[in-house]
Design a protein around this motif. Structure first.
Motif, PDB file in Angstrom:
ATOM      1  N   GLU A 292       0.836  -1.207   0.000  1.00 16.61           N
ATOM      2  CA  GLU A 292       0.000   0.000   0.000  1.00 16.61           C
ATOM      3  C   GLU A 292       0.870   1.255   0.000  1.00 16.61           C
ATOM      4  N   GLY A 295       2.308   1.679  -3.429  1.00 15.39           N
ATOM      5  CA  GLY A 295       1.265   2.149  -4.335  1.00 15.39           C
ATOM      6  C   GLY A 295       0.991   3.621  -4.153  1.00 15.39           C
ATOM      7  N   GLY A 299       1.361   6.517  -6.911  1.00 20.39           N
ATOM      8  CA  GLY A 299       0.262   7.431  -7.236  1.00 20.39           C
ATOM      9  C   GLY A 299       0.688   8.879  -7.157  1.00 20.39           C
ATOM     10  N   THR A 304      -0.657   5.839 -11.976  1.00 15.11           N
ATOM     11  CA  THR A 304      -1.948   5.290 -11.548  1.00 15.11           C
ATOM     12  C   THR A 304      -2.371   4.102 -12.396  1.00 15.11           C
ATOM     13  N   ASP A 323      -5.056  -2.057 -12.342  1.00 12.80           N
ATOM     14  CA  ASP A 323      -4.004  -1.044 -12.456  1.00 12.80           C
ATOM     15  C   ASP A 323      -3.013  -1.101 -11.297  1.00 12.80           C
ATOM     16  N   ARG A 324      -3.514  -1.294 -10.090  1.00 14.19           N
ATOM     17  CA  ARG A 324      -2.623  -1.284  -8.919  1.00 14.19           C
ATOM     18  C   ARG A 324      -1.598  -2.402  -9.015  1.00 14.19           C
ATOM     19  N   GLU A 325      -2.028  -3.618  -9.285  1.00 15.77           N
ATOM     20  CA  GLU A 325      -1.106  -4.750  -9.352  1.00 15.77           C
ATOM     21  C   GLU A 325      -0.163  -4.606 -10.539  1.00 15.77           C
TER      22      GLU A 325
END
Length: 465
Positions: A292, A295, A299, A304, A323-325
Motif C-alpha cells: 500500500e 502504491g 500514485g 496510476t 491497475d494497482r497490481e
C-alpha cells in the motif's frame, strides 16, 4: 596475530618458515586470493610474489579493502614491491631496494620483476632472471668501480631488449654486440665472484622485519591518505565470486549461495518483491502495508496505471491485471533487477540471508558441484575440479519453468521477479543447478520464520560428496 605470506620464485617456501615461524605460506597471489583470506585487524599479509600472466593479477582495490579493515599489508621484491609502490600513500608498506626503485620512478615497467618459473610442485623455481636483479647488480658494479655509468646503461639496455622469458646472465652474454663483449665479460666475471639476488634479499628483509615486529610495518601512519570510494559494484562482485566457504571439499562462493537462494528458495520472488517495494516506499521490509505504501508513492508520482513503457515488463496474460497490481509488478521489475552479471548476496532480500539459509544454500551449491563433476566425463571424457556442465538453453528454460510453475514464454518475467535483468543473466546462474534440480527436484530450504537448525538441511542437499 596471523601472518600470511604469498611467496613463489623469489624465495623457497621453507626459508619463510625459518625467517618467520608460524606464518601461513601460500603460493603467489592472484586476483581474488586476498578476498578468500580469513584475516582480522592486527593480522599481517605479506605479499612477495604474484601471478600476472597465467592468472589475473591481484587488484589494487583488494589490497585497499584489507587496509580499510585494519589489516597490515606489506610488500617487497616482486609483485609486492610493485603494488606497495602504487599504494604506499594509502598505508601499504613497502621495503627493500626493488620497492624503492619503483616508488621513486627509477623503474616503471612491471616486466622488470617478471620471471618464468616452474610449477607449484617444483616450488615455483625461477627459470629466468628478472631485469631488476640485473639492474641492481649493474648498480653494484658501478659502485665497485667495475663498470662506468655508460657501460652499465649499455648492458641494461641489452637486457631490456630481451623478452622477460629469455632474460638471464647467459642470454646477456650471448646477445651483446661485438663491441660490448669486453664490458660483458668484465661484468660477469665480477658478478660470479660476488653474485647478488635483489628480489631474494628484499624478500628476506621483509620477513625479518616482520619477525622483529619492526615499527615500519605498523598498520597506520599519521601521513596515510584516507581510503575513499572503496566499496563499488566491482568490489562487491569480486567478493561474491571469491569469498565463501568450503563445504564437503567444495569451495562454495557467495555468488553460488546467492544463486541458490534466488533461484530455488520458494519465497524468493515474494521477499524480492517486498524488498524492492520497501526500498521505493522507504519503509521496513517487514511492514505489513509495504505494498500500500509503495502504491501511494507511485500514485503521487503519477503512476496510476501501467504506463506505455511499463507494458514491456508485463506478459500478455498480465495485461488484464488491475491497475494497482500492474503498477507494482512494473516497479518491482524496473527497479529490482541489476545489469551486473555477477551475482552478489546483496541482491538477495535480507530475510533470506540468515546464517541457517546461507549454510543450507552452500550445501545445495556443493552438492550441485559434486554432481556436475560426476557427470562431466560423459560429455568431455575428463574430470576436473570446478567443472561446469553445459545445457542447451531450451533445457535450462524448461527445467526452471517447470520448477516455478510458469510457461516457458513467461520465464523472463519470472526471472525479473527474482532480480535477474534478463534471460541471459538467469541462464548463467541457473545452468550449474540444472543437474541438481533434475536429480533431486527443489531442495527443502528452511522457510523464513521457521526454526531451522544451524548447519543442517534435510533431503538431498545434505548429501555432499
Amino acid at each position: 596475530m596471523t601472518d600470511v605470506v604469498f611467496i613463489g620464485p623469489s624465495l623457497p617456501a621453507d626459508e619463510v618458515g625459518r625467517l618467520l615461524p608460524d606464518a601461513v605460506v601460500l603460493p603467489p597471489v592472484a586476483h581474488g586470493d586476498l578476498l578468500r583470506l580469513d584475516v582480522a585487524p592486527g593480522d599481517r599479509v605479506l605479499v612477495i610474489d604474484g601471478f600476472f600472466l597465467q592468472h589475473p593479477p591481484v587488484r589494487h582495490r583488494e589490497i585497499l579493502d584489507l587496509l580499510d579493515r585494519g589489516v597490515t599489508v606489506a610488500g617487497a621484491a616482486s609483485m609486492g614491491a610493485l603494488r606497495a609502490a602504487e599504494l604506499w600513500p594509502f598505508g601499504m608498506r613497502g621495503v627493500g631496494e626493488v620497492f624503492q626503485l619503483y616508488r621513486d620512478g627509477v623503474v616503471t615497467g612491471d616486466d622488470e620483476v617478471a620471471v618464468v618459473h616452474g610449477p607449484a610442485e617444483d616450488g615455483h623455481r625461477a627459470l629466468s632472471v628478472p631485469l631488476v636483479n640485473i639492474r641492481v647488480a649493474l648498480r653494484r658494479a658501478v659502485a665497485a668501480g667495475v663498470l662506468s655509468d655508460t657501460e652499465a646503461a649499455l648492458l641494461l639496455n641489452i637486457g631490456r631488449d630481451l623478452p622477460f622469458r629469455r632474460r638471464s646472465y647467459r642470454a646477456l652474454e650471448r646477445s651483446a654486440p661485438p663491441g660490448a663483449r669486453d664490458v660483458v665479460d668484465r661484468f660477469l666475471t665480477w658478478h660470479r665472484q660476488d653474485p647478488s639476488d635483489a628480489k631474494g634479499a628484499d624478500a628476506r628483509l621483509l620477513l625479518s622485519m616482520a619477525a622483529d615486529n619492526a615499527p615500519e610495518l605498523c598498520p597506520a601512519h599519521p601521513g596515510d591518505q584516507p581510503i575513499d570510494n572503496l566499496h563499488t559494484r566491482f568490489l562487491d562482485s569480486w567478493r561474491s565470486r571469491f569469498a565463501g566457504e568450503s563445504v564437503g571439499g567444495h569451495w562454495t562462493s557467495d555468488r553460488e549461495a546467492a544463486a541458490v537462494l534466488m533461484l530455488l528458495h520458494p519465497e524468493s520472488s515474494t521477499w524480492h518483491r517486498r524488498a524492492v517495494l520497501a526500498g521505493l516506499a522507504e519503509v521496513d521490509i517487514t511492514d505489513p502495508a509495504v505494498e500500500e505504501r509503495a502504491g501511494e508513492v507511485a500514485g503521487r508520482r503519477g503512476l496510476t496505471g501501467a504506463p506505455a513503457s511499463g507494458w514491456d515488463w508485463l506478459t500478455d496474460r498480465e495485461r488484464d491485471l488491475d491497475d494497482r497490481e500492474a503498477v507494482l509488478r512494473v516497479l518491482v521489475r524496473a527497479f529490482g533487477t541489476t545489469p551486473y552479471r555477477s551475482l552478489a548476496l546483496w541482491m538477495v532480500a535480507a530475510p533470506l540471508r540468515t546464517p541457517a539459509l546461507l549454510t543450507a544454500a552452500r550445501q545445495v551449491a556443493a552438492t550441485a558441484a559434486s554432481l556436475n563433476e560426476t557427470l562431466v566425463p560423459r560429455s568431455t571424457g575428463r574430470r576436473r575440479p570446478g567443472a561446469r556442465l553445459h545445457f542447451r538453453t531450451e533445457i535450462v528454460d524448461a527445467c526452471f519453468a517447470r520448477l516455478w510453475g510458469c510457461a516457458v514464454d513467461e520465464l523472463e518475467a519470472a526471472a525479473w521477479d527474482r532480480g535477474f535483468v534478463d534471460l541471459a543473466a538467469f541462464r548463467y546462474a541457473a545452468e550449474p543447478l540444472v543437474a541438481y534440480v533434475k536429480a533431486f527436484g527443489s531442495p527443502r530450504l528452511p522457510t523464513v520464520g521457521t526454526r531451522a537448525q544451524e548447519g543442517t538441511l534435510a533431503g538431498p542437499a545434505a548429501r555432499v560428496g
